[in-house]
Design an enzyme around this catalytic site. Sequence first.
Site, PDB file in Angstrom:
ATOM      1  N   VAL A  12     -27.415  36.443  28.108  1.00 10.63           N
ATOM      2  CA  VAL A  12     -28.575  35.564  27.944  1.00 10.63           C
ATOM      3  C   VAL A  12     -29.079  35.488  26.497  1.00 10.63           C
ATOM      4  CG1 VAL A  12     -29.971  37.426  28.926  1.00 10.63           C
ATOM      5  CG2 VAL A  12     -30.949  35.162  28.726  1.00 10.63           C
ATOM      6  N   GLY A  14     -27.472  36.264  23.542  1.00  5.91           N
ATOM      7  CA  GLY A  14     -26.491  35.697  22.621  1.00  5.91           C
ATOM      8  C   GLY A  14     -26.301  34.203  22.821  1.00  5.91           C
ATOM      9  N   ARG A  34     -16.423  38.967  25.176  1.00  6.44           N
ATOM     10  CA  ARG A  34     -15.304  39.804  25.627  1.00  6.44           C
ATOM     11  C   ARG A  34     -14.594  39.184  26.825  1.00  6.44           C
ATOM     12  NH1 ARG A  34     -16.616  45.595  28.147  1.00  6.44           N
ATOM     13  NH2 ARG A  34     -17.921  44.204  29.383  1.00  6.44           N
ATOM     14  N   SER A  35     -15.361  38.805  27.837  1.00  3.23           N
ATOM     15  CA  SER A  35     -14.725  38.151  28.989  1.00  3.23           C
ATOM     16  C   SER A  35     -14.887  36.651  28.836  1.00  3.23           C
ATOM     17  CB  SER A  35     -15.358  38.645  30.293  1.00  3.23           C
ATOM     18  OG  SER A  35     -16.750  38.500  30.232  1.00  3.23           O
ATOM     19  N   LYS A  75     -24.644  44.676  24.545  1.00  2.00           N
ATOM     20  CA  LYS A  75     -25.346  45.867  24.997  1.00  2.00           C
ATOM     21  C   LYS A  75     -25.397  46.890  23.860  1.00  2.00           C
ATOM     22  CE  LYS A  75     -24.562  46.334  29.727  1.00  2.00           C
ATOM     23  NZ  LYS A  75     -25.760  45.642  30.146  1.00  2.00           N
ATOM     24  N   ASN A 102     -30.705  45.746  20.380  1.00  3.35           N
ATOM     25  CA  ASN A 102     -31.793  46.704  20.198  1.00  3.35           C
ATOM     26  C   ASN A 102     -31.237  48.073  19.841  1.00  3.35           C
ATOM     27  OD1 ASN A 102     -34.360  45.644  20.364  1.00  3.35           O
ATOM     28  ND2 ASN A 102     -34.350  45.592  22.596  1.00  3.35           N
ATOM     29  N   SER A 128     -37.067  39.756  18.391  1.00  7.53           N
ATOM     30  CA  SER A 128     -38.090  39.845  19.435  1.00  7.53           C
ATOM     31  C   SER A 128     -38.437  38.476  19.977  1.00  7.53           C
ATOM     32  CB  SER A 128     -39.361  40.510  18.914  1.00  7.53           C
ATOM     33  OG  SER A 128     -40.315  40.545  19.967  1.00  7.53           O
ATOM     34  N   LYS A 182     -38.568  46.829  14.249  1.00  7.90           N
ATOM     35  CA  LYS A 182     -38.501  46.292  15.617  1.00  7.90           C
ATOM     36  C   LYS A 182     -38.891  47.364  16.636  1.00  7.90           C
ATOM     37  CE  LYS A 182     -37.794  44.028  19.336  1.00  7.90           C
ATOM     38  NZ  LYS A 182     -36.684  44.029  20.227  1.00  7.90           N
ATOM     39  N   HIS A 185     -42.564  47.686  16.570  1.00  5.65           N
ATOM     40  CA  HIS A 185     -43.093  46.501  17.256  1.00  5.65           C
ATOM     41  C   HIS A 185     -43.145  46.761  18.761  1.00  5.65           C
ATOM     42  CE1 HIS A 185     -42.279  42.987  19.776  1.00  5.65           C
ATOM     43  NE2 HIS A 185     -42.984  42.273  18.933  1.00  5.65           N
ATOM     44  N   ASN A 186     -42.056  47.264  19.311  1.00  6.64           N
ATOM     45  CA  ASN A 186     -42.027  47.524  20.751  1.00  6.64           C
ATOM     46  C   ASN A 186     -43.012  48.613  21.148  1.00  6.64           C
ATOM     47  OD1 ASN A 186     -39.905  45.728  20.522  1.00  6.64           O
ATOM     48  ND2 ASN A 186     -38.683  46.750  22.082  1.00  6.64           N
ATOM     49  N   GLU A 189     -46.286  47.098  21.301  1.00 11.75           N
ATOM     50  CA  GLU A 189     -46.302  46.282  22.525  1.00 11.75           C
ATOM     51  C   GLU A 189     -46.650  47.150  23.749  1.00 11.75           C
ATOM     52  OE1 GLU A 189     -42.645  43.890  22.931  1.00 11.75           O
ATOM     53  OE2 GLU A 189     -42.489  44.654  24.971  1.00 11.75           O
ATOM     54  N   ARG A 287     -46.581  55.062  31.633  1.00 17.93           N
ATOM     55  CA  ARG A 287     -45.480  54.483  32.413  1.00 17.93           C
ATOM     56  C   ARG A 287     -44.711  55.592  33.127  1.00 17.93           C
ATOM     57  NH1 ARG A 287     -42.541  49.410  29.301  1.00 17.93           N
ATOM     58  NH2 ARG A 287     -44.402  48.494  28.384  1.00 17.93           N
ATOM     59  N   ARG A 445     -53.110  80.850  13.519  1.00 17.76           N
ATOM     60  CA  ARG A 445     -51.720  80.954  13.042  1.00 17.76           C
ATOM     61  C   ARG A 445     -51.561  82.126  12.092  1.00 17.76           C
ATOM     62  NH1 ARG A 445     -49.988  77.010   9.869  1.00 17.76           N
ATOM     63  NH2 ARG A 445     -47.829  77.127  10.543  1.00 17.76           N
TER      64      ARG A 445
HETATM   65  P1  NDP Z   1     -26.761  42.691  27.722  1.00 20.41           P
HETATM   66  O1  NDP Z   1     -27.484  43.751  27.014  1.00 20.41           O
HETATM   67  O2  NDP Z   1     -26.825  42.630  29.199  1.00 20.41           O
HETATM   68  O3  NDP Z   1     -25.208  42.753  27.293  1.00 20.41           O
HETATM   69  C1  NDP Z   1     -24.239  41.927  27.868  1.00 20.41           C
HETATM   70  C2  NDP Z   1     -23.250  41.474  26.836  1.00 20.41           C
HETATM   71  O4  NDP Z   1     -22.626  42.628  26.203  1.00 20.41           O
HETATM   72  C3  NDP Z   1     -22.151  40.642  27.438  1.00 20.41           C
HETATM   73  O5  NDP Z   1     -21.851  39.608  26.546  1.00 20.41           O
HETATM   74  C4  NDP Z   1     -21.020  41.634  27.546  1.00 20.41           C
HETATM   75  O6  NDP Z   1     -19.749  41.043  27.576  1.00 20.41           O
HETATM   76  C5  NDP Z   1     -21.203  42.411  26.280  1.00 20.41           C
HETATM   77  N1  NDP Z   1     -20.502  43.685  26.280  1.00 20.41           N
HETATM   78  C6  NDP Z   1     -20.783  44.778  27.021  1.00 20.41           C
HETATM   79  N2  NDP Z   1     -19.924  45.765  26.731  1.00 20.41           N
HETATM   80  C7  NDP Z   1     -19.084  45.284  25.775  1.00 20.41           C
HETATM   81  C8  NDP Z   1     -17.986  45.841  25.061  1.00 20.41           C
HETATM   82  N3  NDP Z   1     -17.599  47.089  25.271  1.00 20.41           N
HETATM   83  N4  NDP Z   1     -17.366  45.042  24.168  1.00 20.41           N
HETATM   84  C9  NDP Z   1     -17.749  43.777  23.959  1.00 20.41           C
HETATM   85  N5  NDP Z   1     -18.785  43.206  24.595  1.00 20.41           N
HETATM   86  C10 NDP Z   1     -19.438  43.960  25.499  1.00 20.41           C
HETATM   87  O7  NDP Z   1     -27.143  41.245  27.130  1.00 20.41           O
HETATM   88  P2  NDP Z   1     -28.552  40.642  26.671  1.00 20.41           P
HETATM   89  O8  NDP Z   1     -28.251  39.247  26.295  1.00 20.41           O
HETATM   90  O9  NDP Z   1     -29.628  40.913  27.639  1.00 20.41           O
HETATM   91  O10 NDP Z   1     -28.930  41.470  25.345  1.00 20.41           O
HETATM   92  C11 NDP Z   1     -28.057  41.529  24.226  1.00 20.41           C
HETATM   93  C12 NDP Z   1     -28.666  42.460  23.196  1.00 20.41           C
HETATM   94  O11 NDP Z   1     -29.917  41.932  22.766  1.00 20.41           O
HETATM   95  C13 NDP Z   1     -28.956  43.864  23.718  1.00 20.41           C
HETATM   96  O12 NDP Z   1     -28.689  44.808  22.714  1.00 20.41           O
HETATM   97  C14 NDP Z   1     -30.434  43.827  24.007  1.00 20.41           C
HETATM   98  O13 NDP Z   1     -31.024  45.119  23.921  1.00 20.41           O
HETATM   99  C15 NDP Z   1     -30.917  42.922  22.890  1.00 20.41           C
HETATM  100  N6  NDP Z   1     -32.181  42.264  23.111  1.00 20.41           N
HETATM  101  C16 NDP Z   1     -32.516  41.789  24.327  1.00 20.41           C
HETATM  102  C17 NDP Z   1     -33.739  41.163  24.533  1.00 20.41           C
HETATM  103  C18 NDP Z   1     -34.049  40.616  25.865  1.00 20.41           C
HETATM  104  O14 NDP Z   1     -35.193  40.138  26.034  1.00 20.41           O
HETATM  105  N7  NDP Z   1     -33.145  40.654  26.818  1.00 20.41           N
HETATM  106  C19 NDP Z   1     -34.696  40.984  23.442  1.00 20.41           C
HETATM  107  C20 NDP Z   1     -34.209  41.436  22.178  1.00 20.41           C
HETATM  108  C21 NDP Z   1     -33.024  42.079  22.039  1.00 20.41           C
HETATM  109  P3  NDP Z   1     -19.053  40.700  28.993  1.00 20.41           P
HETATM  110  O15 NDP Z   1     -19.568  39.344  29.364  1.00 20.41           O
HETATM  111  O16 NDP Z   1     -17.611  40.682  28.669  1.00 20.41           O
HETATM  112  O17 NDP Z   1     -19.431  41.766  29.957  1.00 20.41           O
END
Ligand code: NDP
Length: 479
Positions: A12, A14, A34-35, A75, A102, A128, A182, A185-186, A189, A287, A445
Amino acid sequence: ARANIGVVGLAVMGSNLARNLASREGNVVAVYNRSRAKTDELVTDHPEAGFVPAFSYDEFAASLVRPRTAVIMVKAGGPTDAVIDALVEVFEPGDIIVDGGNALFSDTIRREKAVRDTGINFVGMGVSGGEEGALLGPSLMPGGSDESWITLGPILRSIAAVAEGEPCVTHIGHDGAGHFVKMVHNGIEYADMQLIAEAYDLIRRGTGKSPAEIADVFAEWNRGELESYLIEITAEVLRQVDAETQKPLVDVILDQAGAKGTGAWTVQTALSLGVPVSGIAEATFARSLSSHPEQRSVSRDLPGPADALDVADADAFIEEVRLALYASKIVAYSQGFDEIRAGAAEYGWDIDLGAVSKIWRGGCIIRAQFLNRIADAYAATPDLPVLLTAPYFVEALGRGQDAWRRIVQTAAGAGIPAPAFSSSLAYYDGLRAERLPAALIQGQRDFFGAHTYKRIDKDGTFHTLWSGDRTEIEAEDTH
Ligand code: NDP
């Protein structure tokens, strides 16, 4: 080669970032995942973006003009390392790898060092704003070298959120500086959210108002000095009715808060830097406490105060909660900026704190009017040692402190947990104190560990012969 920027990782975040990039004049975006399925889906669903799909790292590298620039959105942790290793294989010196995940800033420092040895630039960038921010304009916190900023700056400025005419991105500092900022920031938050939750809880228990009525209170607050995204969405959440039960949604959501760990990182880092971010820590611990049903169920019958909270004048009470919230919020931000200041000193980053507050005005979760006041404070005094001592905040704290104290007293008296409100007040009074009981701690102390102490009336380091005749001797400084 025809793409000027690439994105690796099309989940989502990317895919939204890639669409944002593609929507800006002059960008041609290469995409790789990757996939294969995610790449196909993105390219098919968004023909208007003109993506250049790649199905191997070689193809991806070949599709990029030099210096190749790629943003990784996968990830955090091992997957990020795997993608960096793969890109280093196919990129050349002068190219730029940006990690927008992150990552923990210390991982970014490590990765930057390793990648730099190959002549490739590595930039750790905080992003963010969640999915919507990635698509429409996030707040961006890039670290990395000055050289990479030359190429990256214009691209990032084109996709970032805009606040008061300025893009919400600035080159934060070298290596891990962006991910550090960042992280904080969190953490802020977390504190902001906890303070809002405590305010809601006090109003609900004190006045008996329904969530929908409290939504109106937050909507009203959002027109004043508390105006912010988090206050705005709080009103939306409180107004939501569950379709199945017709109850307020907030009453059917399980009261166990989740966390992905960035709050804990902020606190752990603050502990090692010796920075008291008590508001962020209490928010993180609150939390944790909520997420232990087994402990909460055996504790339900613990004795509490005889009388429940009964507020005579609901409007006056709500106004006092608002003042307490604002004062506590000032403390939370002041503590967060203190952590950035300390981190910059520790890791040798030249971070412009005013610029940080400005890039948080749009795109990110803590976006708020209030950040302009922080920017003003640092513009007037760039090396301000304690943010909350800036004149604007002193005025606000002066205006709110009586109410703040009454709200903390009321919460304690009624047995309503308000850890962030009360710890913020304790921090404020700790800073204000002419003398702290730290003197007694030093005495203790010295008593049990001969740790020595300093005196207020003369230079030197001293030790009292506690187990001897209790005379004082001059001692070596043993911390
Ligand atoms: P995810 O964190 O769920 O990661 C999924 C992606 O990582 C997929 O494209 C997956 O590829 C890829 N992936 C996992 N393992 C590997 C590997 N070994 N080699 C290559 N690719 C791999 O995706 P999000 O979009 O939620 O988040 C992406 C990043 O952005 C994370 O680091 C997250 O912490 C950060 N982020 C997220 C925010 C949010 O609101 N969600 C906000 C700000 C930052 P495949 O499709 O092949 O499985």
